[in-house]
Design a protein around this motif. Sequence first.
Motif, PDB file in Angstrom:
ATOM      1  N   LEU A   1       9.225   4.416 -13.122  1.00  0.00           N
ATOM      2  CA  LEU A   1       8.113   4.512 -12.173  1.00  0.00           C
ATOM      3  C   LEU A   1       8.140   3.232 -11.335  1.00  0.00           C
ATOM      4  N   GLU A   2       8.977   3.262 -10.314  1.00  0.00           N
ATOM      5  CA  GLU A   2       9.217   2.081  -9.499  1.00  0.00           C
ATOM      6  C   GLU A   2       9.567   2.523  -8.085  1.00  0.00           C
ATOM      7  N   GLU A   3       9.003   1.841  -7.087  1.00  0.00           N
ATOM      8  CA  GLU A   3       9.263   2.183  -5.695  1.00  0.00           C
ATOM      9  C   GLU A   3       9.462   0.910  -4.878  1.00  0.00           C
ATOM     10  N   THR A   4      10.370   0.987  -3.907  1.00  0.00           N
ATOM     11  CA  THR A   4      10.590  -0.102  -2.972  1.00  0.00           C
ATOM     12  C   THR A   4      10.354   0.402  -1.558  1.00  0.00           C
TER      13      THR A   4
ATOM     14  N   ALA B   1       7.114   8.339 -18.107  1.00  0.00           N
ATOM     15  CA  ALA B   1       8.125   8.107 -17.079  1.00  0.00           C
ATOM     16  C   ALA B   1       9.366   7.429 -17.652  1.00  0.00           C
ATOM     17  N   TYR B   2       9.232   6.758 -18.795  1.00  0.00           N
ATOM     18  CA  TYR B   2      10.343   5.992 -19.351  1.00  0.00           C
ATOM     19  C   TYR B   2      10.959   6.631 -20.601  1.00  0.00           C
ATOM     20  N   VAL B   3      10.425   7.754 -21.060  1.00  0.00           N
ATOM     21  CA  VAL B   3      11.053   8.432 -22.189  1.00  0.00           C
ATOM     22  C   VAL B   3      12.134   9.368 -21.672  1.00  0.00           C
ATOM     23  N   SER B   4      12.935   9.885 -22.548  1.00  0.00           N
ATOM     24  CA  SER B   4      14.114  10.647 -22.132  1.00  0.00           C
ATOM     25  C   SER B   4      13.864  12.144 -22.043  1.00  0.00           C
TER      26      SER B   4
ATOM     27  N   HIS C   1       0.829  -1.210   0.000  1.00  0.00           N
ATOM     28  CA  HIS C   1       0.000   0.000   0.000  1.00  0.00           C
ATOM     29  C   HIS C   1       0.863   1.261   0.000  1.00  0.00           C
ATOM     30  N   MET C   2       1.912   1.256   0.815  1.00  0.00           N
ATOM     31  CA  MET C   2       2.785   2.433   0.895  1.00  0.00           C
ATOM     32  C   MET C   2       3.566   2.633  -0.404  1.00  0.00           C
ATOM     33  N   ALA C   3       3.988   1.527  -1.022  1.00  0.00           N
ATOM     34  CA  ALA C   3       4.679   1.637  -2.310  1.00  0.00           C
ATOM     35  C   ALA C   3       3.757   2.230  -3.363  1.00  0.00           C
ATOM     36  N   ALA C   4       2.492   1.823  -3.353  1.00  0.00           N
ATOM     37  CA  ALA C   4       1.518   2.374  -4.305  1.00  0.00           C
ATOM     38  C   ALA C   4       1.329   3.864  -4.088  1.00  0.00           C
ATOM     39  N   GLY C   5       1.318   4.291  -2.819  1.00  0.00           N
ATOM     40  CA  GLY C   5       1.190   5.719  -2.537  1.00  0.00           C
ATOM     41  C   GLY C   5       2.347   6.520  -3.104  1.00  0.00           C
ATOM     42  N   LYS C   6       3.564   5.969  -3.005  1.00  0.00           N
ATOM     43  CA  LYS C   6       4.729   6.658  -3.563  1.00  0.00           C
ATOM     44  C   LYS C   6       4.667   6.705  -5.090  1.00  0.00           C
ATOM     45  N   ILE C   7       4.200   5.621  -5.691  1.00  0.00           N
ATOM     46  CA  ILE C   7       4.039   5.586  -7.148  1.00  0.00           C
ATOM     47  C   ILE C   7       3.071   6.674  -7.588  1.00  0.00           C
ATOM     48  N   LEU C   8       1.935   6.764  -6.897  1.00  0.00           N
ATOM     49  CA  LEU C   8       0.913   7.732  -7.281  1.00  0.00           C
ATOM     50  C   LEU C   8       1.420   9.160  -7.124  1.00  0.00           C
ATOM     51  N   ALA C   9       2.204   9.426  -6.085  1.00  0.00           N
ATOM     52  CA  ALA C   9       2.741  10.771  -5.872  1.00  0.00           C
ATOM     53  C   ALA C   9       3.682  11.168  -7.014  1.00  0.00           C
ATOM     54  N   LYS C  10       4.538  10.233  -7.435  1.00  0.00           N
ATOM     55  CA  LYS C  10       5.446  10.547  -8.535  1.00  0.00           C
ATOM     56  C   LYS C  10       4.682  10.688  -9.843  1.00  0.00           C
ATOM     57  N   ALA C  11       3.712   9.799 -10.062  1.00  0.00           N
ATOM     58  CA  ALA C  11       2.918   9.879 -11.291  1.00  0.00           C
ATOM     59  C   ALA C  11       2.157  11.199 -11.372  1.00  0.00           C
TER      60      ALA C  11
ATOM     61  N   LYS D   1       0.913  20.882 -17.904  1.00  0.00           N
ATOM     62  CA  LYS D   1       1.317  22.269 -17.675  1.00  0.00           C
ATOM     63  C   LYS D   1       0.560  22.852 -16.474  1.00  0.00           C
ATOM     64  N   ALA D   2       0.568  22.117 -15.386  1.00  0.00           N
ATOM     65  CA  ALA D   2      -0.125  22.540 -14.172  1.00  0.00           C
ATOM     66  C   ALA D   2       0.747  22.224 -12.973  1.00  0.00           C
ATOM     67  N   GLN D   3       0.340  22.735 -11.821  1.00  0.00           N
ATOM     68  CA  GLN D   3       1.017  22.416 -10.581  1.00  0.00           C
ATOM     69  C   GLN D   3       0.499  21.066 -10.052  1.00  0.00           C
ATOM     70  N   PRO D   4       1.364  20.274  -9.380  1.00  0.00           N
ATOM     71  CA  PRO D   4       0.904  18.969  -8.873  1.00  0.00           C
ATOM     72  C   PRO D   4      -0.336  19.055  -7.995  1.00  0.00           C
ATOM     73  N   ASP D   5      -0.451  20.116  -7.175  1.00  0.00           N
ATOM     74  CA  ASP D   5      -1.623  20.221  -6.298  1.00  0.00           C
ATOM     75  C   ASP D   5      -2.883  20.635  -7.044  1.00  0.00           C
ATOM     76  N   GLU D   6      -2.741  20.938  -8.337  1.00  0.00           N
ATOM     77  CA  GLU D   6      -3.913  21.269  -9.155  1.00  0.00           C
ATOM     78  C   GLU D   6      -4.442  20.044  -9.907  1.00  0.00           C
ATOM     79  N   VAL D   7      -3.721  18.932  -9.785  1.00  0.00           N
ATOM     80  CA  VAL D   7      -4.066  17.735 -10.550  1.00  0.00           C
ATOM     81  C   VAL D   7      -4.803  16.734  -9.662  1.00  0.00           C
ATOM     82  N   ASN D   8      -5.941  16.286 -10.152  1.00  0.00           N
ATOM     83  CA  ASN D   8      -6.721  15.260  -9.476  1.00  0.00           C
ATOM     84  C   ASN D   8      -6.534  13.912 -10.185  1.00  0.00           C
ATOM     85  N   TYR D   9      -6.789  12.837  -9.453  1.00  0.00           N
ATOM     86  CA  TYR D   9      -6.688  11.509 -10.051  1.00  0.00           C
ATOM     87  C   TYR D   9      -7.932  10.709  -9.704  1.00  0.00           C
TER      88      TYR D   9
END
Length: 320
Positions: free
Chosen positions: A149-152, A135-138, A84-94, A103-111
């Motif tokens: 996009l990977e968390e441990t 996440a995987y393009v350069s 669950h905690m790893a998923a939370g970190k993934i979602l934060a980065k995504a 072209k927005a601020q992270p706190d302006e984005v909903n999921y």
Amino acid sequence: MLGFDRGGWESALLRVHSDGKVTLFSGSMPQGHGHATSYAQIIGDALQLPLDHIDVVQGDTDRVPFGHGTFNSRSMVVGGTAAHMAAGKILAKAQRIAACMLKAQPDEVNYAQGTFSVAGQPERNVGFGQVARMAYVSYGLPVGMAPGLEETVFYQPEDMVAPFGSHAVVVEVDIETGEVKILDYVAVDDVGNMINPMLCHGQMHGGIAQGIGQALYEGVDYDETGQLLTGSLLDYALPKSEQIPSMRTSFQVTPTPVNPLGVKGIGEAGCVGAPTAIVSAVCDALESFGITHLDMPLTPPKVWRAIRAAQATEQKELNP
């Protein structure tokens, strides 16, 4: 007790692939508990993805980070929380990647439902799969962000959870043979939030069946020379299907504040409650004989001998 709960920490590595599908590598190992289903549900709920987009890998030491395994009712409490905690970190980065794409601020984005969108402008949106691909393009990532996009997570509980329950059983004892028959079995347990109620009922039924075996049938016996007499399933008595009653299992839900999932352990609930309830019921049935204690397993010969001994004692007292 700081750092003690459920046998130490557990690991979870969560990898989102470039197509938006997800693999969880968990250090806990199932023994028929349904981890692949329940862990996928945890990830699916956190990332709002369908279960067929989620793969769970356990037991492969070439692919899975080191873990402590499955014992002591710890898998959902420790391993599930790590996932669950790893998923939370993934979602934060995504979310940060999505904000850059929109072209927005992270706190302006909903999921919601697999889609990132700008608050108040739902037409400005990107799907989870698109974000995973980015996440995987350069190029196109926020400044300073590493690709991928990977968390441990290595999760160490801070305190113990407290599952509890009540088991009640009605038994019938054949006075002539010593055979014990279970007529009814009811169990109500509190295991906190239930990730998968069907699996919870299944674990309770399996645990109770194990407890019935311990209470009535299973024994490690030796002869006078120390030779083991019950060393195979030809001699070691496991309960058969006709010896397992129809059980009524139910749950009360009291979320624990100790972990973010609010879950408690369930693995031992059935096999801990059943022996005590069954032996107590048999002793209650034999109370009129003056029998207040019997050692498990309560096999027919053992119960029969206890009844005959009690009857002989009674006769001796009546006819000294």
